[in-house]
Design a protein around this motif. Sequence first.
Motif, mmCIF file in Angstrom:
data_model
loop_
_atom_site.group_PDB
_atom_site.id
_atom_site.type_symbol
_atom_site.label_atom_id
_atom_site.label_comp_id
_atom_site.label_asym_id
_atom_site.label_seq_id
_atom_site.Cartn_x
_atom_site.Cartn_y
_atom_site.Cartn_z
ATOM 1 N N THR A 3 11.649 12.650 -0.175
ATOM 2 C CA THR A 3 10.284 12.131 -0.242
ATOM 3 C C THR A 3 9.331 13.027 0.561
ATOM 4 N N HIS A 7 6.471 15.284 -1.062
ATOM 5 C CA HIS A 7 5.102 14.777 -0.982
ATOM 6 C C HIS A 7 4.335 15.189 0.265
ATOM 7 N N ARG B 86 6.005 6.755 -0.541
ATOM 8 C CA ARG B 86 6.531 6.373 -1.856
ATOM 9 C C ARG B 86 5.640 5.353 -2.553
ATOM 10 N N ARG B 87 5.244 4.375 -1.779
ATOM 11 C CA ARG B 87 4.460 3.285 -2.361
ATOM 12 C C ARG B 87 3.065 3.789 -2.766
ATOM 13 N N ASP B 89 2.258 6.777 -3.616
ATOM 14 C CA ASP B 89 2.405 7.609 -4.807
ATOM 15 C C ASP B 89 2.577 6.733 -6.048
ATOM 16 N N GLU B 90 3.400 5.712 -5.893
ATOM 17 C CA GLU B 90 3.735 4.836 -7.017
ATOM 18 C C GLU B 90 2.551 3.985 -7.474
ATOM 19 N N VAL B 91 1.828 3.422 -6.512
ATOM 20 C CA VAL B 91 0.766 2.460 -6.842
ATOM 21 C C VAL B 91 -0.583 3.138 -7.068
ATOM 22 N N ALA B 94 0.260 8.104 -8.917
ATOM 23 C CA ALA B 94 0.884 8.285 -10.229
ATOM 24 C C ALA B 94 0.107 7.607 -11.363
ATOM 25 N N PRO B 95 -0.291 6.345 -11.206
ATOM 26 C CA PRO B 95 -1.002 5.687 -12.316
ATOM 27 C C PRO B 95 -2.322 6.365 -12.665
ATOM 28 N N SER B 99 -1.740 14.157 -8.333
ATOM 29 C CA SER B 99 -0.594 14.580 -7.515
ATOM 30 C C SER B 99 -1.108 15.338 -6.314
ATOM 31 N N THR B 305 1.388 0.053 3.881
ATOM 32 C CA THR B 305 2.270 -0.117 2.723
ATOM 33 C C THR B 305 2.081 -1.509 2.115
ATOM 34 N N THR B 312 -1.655 -3.205 -7.330
ATOM 35 C CA THR B 312 -0.700 -3.128 -8.426
ATOM 36 C C THR B 312 -1.316 -3.571 -9.747
#
Lengths: 421, 421, 421, 421
Positions: A3, A7, B86-87, B89-91, B94-95, B99, B305, B312
């Motif tokens: 990670t 990132h 991670r969160r 990037d994910e929430v 990425a959507p 990047s 986080t 979401t």
Amino acid sequence: MNTFEKHESEVRGYCRSFPAVFASAKGAWMTDEKGKRHLDFFAGAGVLNYGHNPDRMKQALLEYIERDGITHTLDMYSEAKEAFIRRFDEVILAPRGLSYKFQFPGPTGTNAVEAALKLARKVTGRQEIVGFTNAFHGMTLGSLSVTGNGFKRAGAGVPLTHTSAVPFDGYLGQDTDTLDYFEAMLVDNGSGLEVPAAVIVETVQAEGGVNVASVEWLRRLREITAKHGIVMIVDDIQVGCGRTGRFFSFEEAGIVPDIVTLSKSLSGYGLPLALVLIKPELDQWAPGEHNGTFRGHCPAFVTATAALDYWTDDTLARSVAAKSALVRERLEKMVRRLGAQATVRGRGLIYGVDFADASIAGKVSAACFERGLILETAGIDDQVLKLLPSLTIEEADLKKGLDIIEASLEAVLGRAVRKAA
Amino acid sequence: MNTFEKHESEVRGYCRSFPAVFASAKGAWMTDEKGKRHLDFFAGAGVLNYGHNPDRMKQALLEYIERDGITHTLDMYSEAKEAFIRRFDEVILAPRGLSYKFQFPGPTGTNAVEAALKLARKVTGRQEIVGFTNAFHGMTLGSLSVTGNGFKRAGAGVPLTHTSAVPFDGYLGQDTDTLDYFEAMLVDNGSGLEVPAAVIVETVQAEGGVNVASVEWLRRLREITAKHGIVMIVDDIQVGCGRTGRFFSFEEAGIVPDIVTLSKSLSGYGLPLALVLIKPELDQWAPGEHNGTFRGHCPAFVTATAALDYWTDDTLARSVAAKSALVRERLEKMVRRLGAQATVRGRGLIYGVDFADASIAGKVSAACFERGLILETAGIDDQVLKLLPSLTIEEADLKKGLDIIEASLEAVLGRAVRKAA
Amino acid sequence: MNTFEKHESEVRGYCRSFPAVFASAKGAWMTDEKGKRHLDFFAGAGVLNYGHNPDRMKQALLEYIERDGITHTLDMYSEAKEAFIRRFDEVILAPRGLSYKFQFPGPTGTNAVEAALKLARKVTGRQEIVGFTNAFHGMTLGSLSVTGNGFKRAGAGVPLTHTSAVPFDGYLGQDTDTLDYFEAMLVDNGSGLEVPAAVIVETVQAEGGVNVASVEWLRRLREITAKHGIVMIVDDIQVGCGRTGRFFSFEEAGIVPDIVTLSKSLSGYGLPLALVLIKPELDQWAPGEHNGTFRGHCPAFVTATAALDYWTDDTLARSVAAKSALVRERLEKMVRRLGAQATVRGRGLIYGVDFADASIAGKVSAACFERGLILETAGIDDQVLKLLPSLTIEEADLKKGLDIIEASLEAVLGRAVRKAA
Amino acid sequence: MNTFEKHESEVRGYCRSFPAVFASAKGAWMTDEKGKRHLDFFAGAGVLNYGHNPDRMKQALLEYIERDGITHTLDMYSEAKEAFIRRFDEVILAPRGLSYKFQFPGPTGTNAVEAALKLARKVTGRQEIVGFTNAFHGMTLGSLSVTGNGFKRAGAGVPLTHTSAVPFDGYLGQDTDTLDYFEAMLVDNGSGLEVPAAVIVETVQAEGGVNVASVEWLRRLREITAKHGIVMIVDDIQVGCGRTGRFFSFEEAGIVPDIVTLSKSLSGYGLPLALVLIKPELDQWAPGEHNGTFRGHCPAFVTATAALDYWTDDTLARSVAAKSALVRERLEKMVRRLGAQATVRGRGLIYGVDFADASIAGKVSAACFERGLILETAGIDDQVLKLLPSLTIEEADLKKGLDIIEASLEAVLGRAVRKAA
């Protein structure tokens, strides 16, 4: 670790020396995600003088959060701030005969330094600030301009101006009082050095390689600055809050700086907090002339207030003195025993082992990490092994760490010998 | 309050407008030591987008502290940081097809801005940075150099150099596209303006008086900067994290900045945290080239986080849009009804009422405080009433606040009329 | 004098020390409007090494003007410039084994220094320039930034940046080699002093108080700069063109600077002219990158070419050496005889008498003027009497001037004694 | 030319456009070493307003040198300086109702500009100076900081600070009054532009491309600066001394600047001389606060005094007006006739032809040189043909030059057409 590598920016640093993902911590010990325990001789670069997550502060913090104590107030008044100011005055300032005004800048050391430099310039109407060779005061543009490290300075991307670097104590060898040079430049209006607004000094340069200013040198610096109307700023961010034994690192010299900057161990729990202490006659700020969003970070006031309990008597100071003697003795002994070309320097619980061969310190640090000890290097070439255990470390842990250092040094020197052979 | 007046520096500011000692807070309400409740339309200058002490984050924070999750790690790896990256990037990233690399500087907005400016200078090898009239980016020397406010700038005590100020959208009236001026200077090698390393811009200038850049202007700025190889930095510290409806304030314009700075509401709980998002190809930092003690402040990662759960889906964004319409309508109506010489500006849940008579806004703010509402002013002459309620405020509370504003404005204008009579 | 007092700016200076209106001049003598003759031991601050209106140059100049030789050409080619370049190469450079490129900047010393600093910065890509305590290099912003005098520096009205002042030879007493300090700062990347683009040095600091660098110090400076890729600029504006005996003041040290600046006595007749000599490999200028209107001032080329006749053999150099010995002996003798607390310093025909009581030099200068001798003071407190007669002065005139100095000093010290009594 | 190519620095510029070695000159004609005569439409970049070697000044100069008039006096009083001051006051200042103090800086334009900037900063206590897009004020660090040309600025090798560039008249098209922008920035304390110490302006930007400020714009600039206590400096170095018809270029606008800089044609003969005219109330210099070796260059005073005979009546001014009309008419006619995409601009005897295709001007200049006419280009891309004949040029020569330009332009456009075809 993927990670992070994927990132996180390339700017990340310490994680490269200590490649573990940390999960929890207590006292002198850090535990990583795999459950491995690491003995901490780094103490968050001076943030964790009282160890990780000390219970006294932890309980106060939990209670405050639990009862919805206000978290964020900018610089509005809060009960948490009031309690801290009162307690700090009562436990720290009053007993030492000090009367400083409190400024809470943004909660990092560099914000405190920026505030101090601004104020010194305002009060004197001058622009120049004198810093010292190998000083470290922070990474924002003002603080960086009084930091010596050429690599960090180059990072500014613009010239760093209105500052001059003067040699720190011992810089030109033990026979030269570097303040002779400073004073000669100061009194000569043809020297090209203006009388500065301020001098900013660390009593022990931590990042710069654990360079220790003598008590005499600090006193003379106080005299020279007083004589010429120069504001004396002691940056006690890394070696204040008990690191050298007493609360302020300058107490031993018996001097009173005009401005003192504190941060790192101030909150006692690792929460961001910073403080600028200002002699009342220098408190010439206009309202809002310097500000910052997080200057009223109440959970940090809560733990900082609790941390002051350590300073109601001299128990901690005496304990630091005893540990200091132990560390010095062990380091000197191991250097002698192993025939290392190295100098041991330090005060209180900050120690450096300065190796003639600059590559050794880094190798020892890596060898220590393998053996479960977190230990950083310092100095412009990372040539100095820097010991910065928490002040509250158990003596057994302290010895364990020293044992690891000795074993690591032996291994490194052994390898070094083999290479040379 | 004696403690503060006796011990705290004259630099303290907001406490002078809102003279109460705050003790606890929840949601949109702050409670002072006397038990009086204040409705908060200031939200810690943008720190408290989710209100005070939101329960979701609170529980995560308590659990983390309780189990001795590591608090302070400098920039070593930690589970808390990993989870956040991670969160986020994910929430968030990425959507949106973004990047960015993550840089965690010291945990305040100004530290993030300083990092962004350094990096833009490094990457381009240029020194000049273009900022905008009435911009606000922070109080350390680098950030201050791109801040417009003359009083704050003078506080530097040294010249603020390597920056130029260019007129913001609307600065020269609605008929002039200020980017015509910027582009003319840029393409002419005889203009005296170098091609800068970067342009730094707020999509809505909050401190500067709630000046809202149009979507077209932002797009053209993105085009100009792209064309000339200029790094575009969006400082989303005050109006990011949902303040304008979507997570980033620039989403509406459909642009992708090269660097984004975030802080204030990032941790979601008022804990200090800052983040610099960097396009991967610009991540040319050397390890440790920029650093800061508290960049690994784990409790803030934990709440940050948890805060991402708001993002979401688009529930919050839609709620903000609805509240935004309500606020605009009410403000415009009250201005008309009371015959105030004033302009209403805003986006999402940041609104300004800009009075022709600069003295009115301050009087209204004071009148609101008397009536139990915390509401700040903005703009170079404090001529703008700035509404910044939390995004999660109950509609009833939002209306209550607007009622107080209307009553206060009426009272102030009434007094004003009487004076003129 | 009414015209001057009524119309000329308060900035006028030397006319206050020497209040006469000069009409004509020849050799070592100046005649004022009232017909009074003044013996000149000032030589236009080093402009008149060959005396006033020397006949050889005068005839060449008259002929050139008479025949309408072109006067002004910017930097187009001219016969006059070509003749000068050839002759300078033939008489000065070639015999000394030197091969410099010629740059003619605007015709004043400060323009030459500005050009030299620019080029050093361009060639190295660095910004910092190191100058020395009590240096004097000129009054435009670049030159002033390497000048030590605090009063002159303050006149800039802006901070003077990108320069550092390092102690000149002897600054910290005869036991300290000031280059130890410079080298220590240079090799330490944590010192806060960057490796500079250039060092600029006067071999004898004239304005700074007739401070004479030793041959050994100059050699070591050349070694250090060579080792670190630092451009060494010798500013030979005041003490070049034979002032110290040989044409260049650095010849005695056997060193070859990278850049040499010349002006003052270069034209030999008091006409403005300046020259920058550049090692061929450093001649990295782009065409027109530095310019100036009067860089092609042909009458000055004509007299400058004629002046080179003095340098076809060593007659002048030997004569200077003899006069130098005479001046030194007389000065030391009079200081001893009169019991003055003073030091005599000098080389060639520049001498200083540095009085412990800083007020004496000015009084002696005034007393000399009354007795018909023009003689200036130097040093940051005007504490040094500066002797700068033309190199071609008759020995009888030289002795007459020394007699006047001795009588004046005696009178001043006599008065001083009386006051003290 | 081998001598120059072998020995002179690469920095040489004009000689590359006009590759001839000049030997003598008279009036509007220059003769090279091969005896070829060149008609001069460049006039030494404004130095030779009265032509080459004008007889009136020549005789005065020869007599002065012949009788050993003093050549060099630093800033001591001299008969030659006294005569100049008196005559300038009598012929130029008094009849115009002006009363300025005279400061003689080093004898080049850039030295005059540096002095003016210093004084404005001292008098106001401010640091910022506002200059204009495409301005040219000189090559030393202070003057360069208010010069627009990016290539020249980059030559500084250091950032050029404490200055801002504001758009000159017409910069944003004829519909935009650029002073609207300047005034908006000035009155807004949040604009990021401080109220500057001074504004420095050329009424006609010569190097910048013959950009002509309108009389209305100049008057408004005078009003704005007066209102805000900003020193207005008119840099009349290139277009003063009659270039636009009257002695000062700002007379037509009926304004009185606070400081005026003069040089170039001031001595009337091509000898270096510079002058700063200062309103008496601004003459706050301390003695010697700004100096320079050649500020008392007497031969230049002698010719400058003689040159003032041109200004005892309006003969020259009327002659310039007539020639101006002739030049404008011819240029406009030839542009039309040849269908060139070009604009004709000018005042008095400075004219520019600004070509849409930037490459044309240089080709025309080269074609003119082949045909015996010296004619320069100007503007950031050398896109403007600049006509700068001496004011005293015979009408026949003026026409001859215009004929050569027309023929050259025709030839170049012919070639251009052929290429396109």
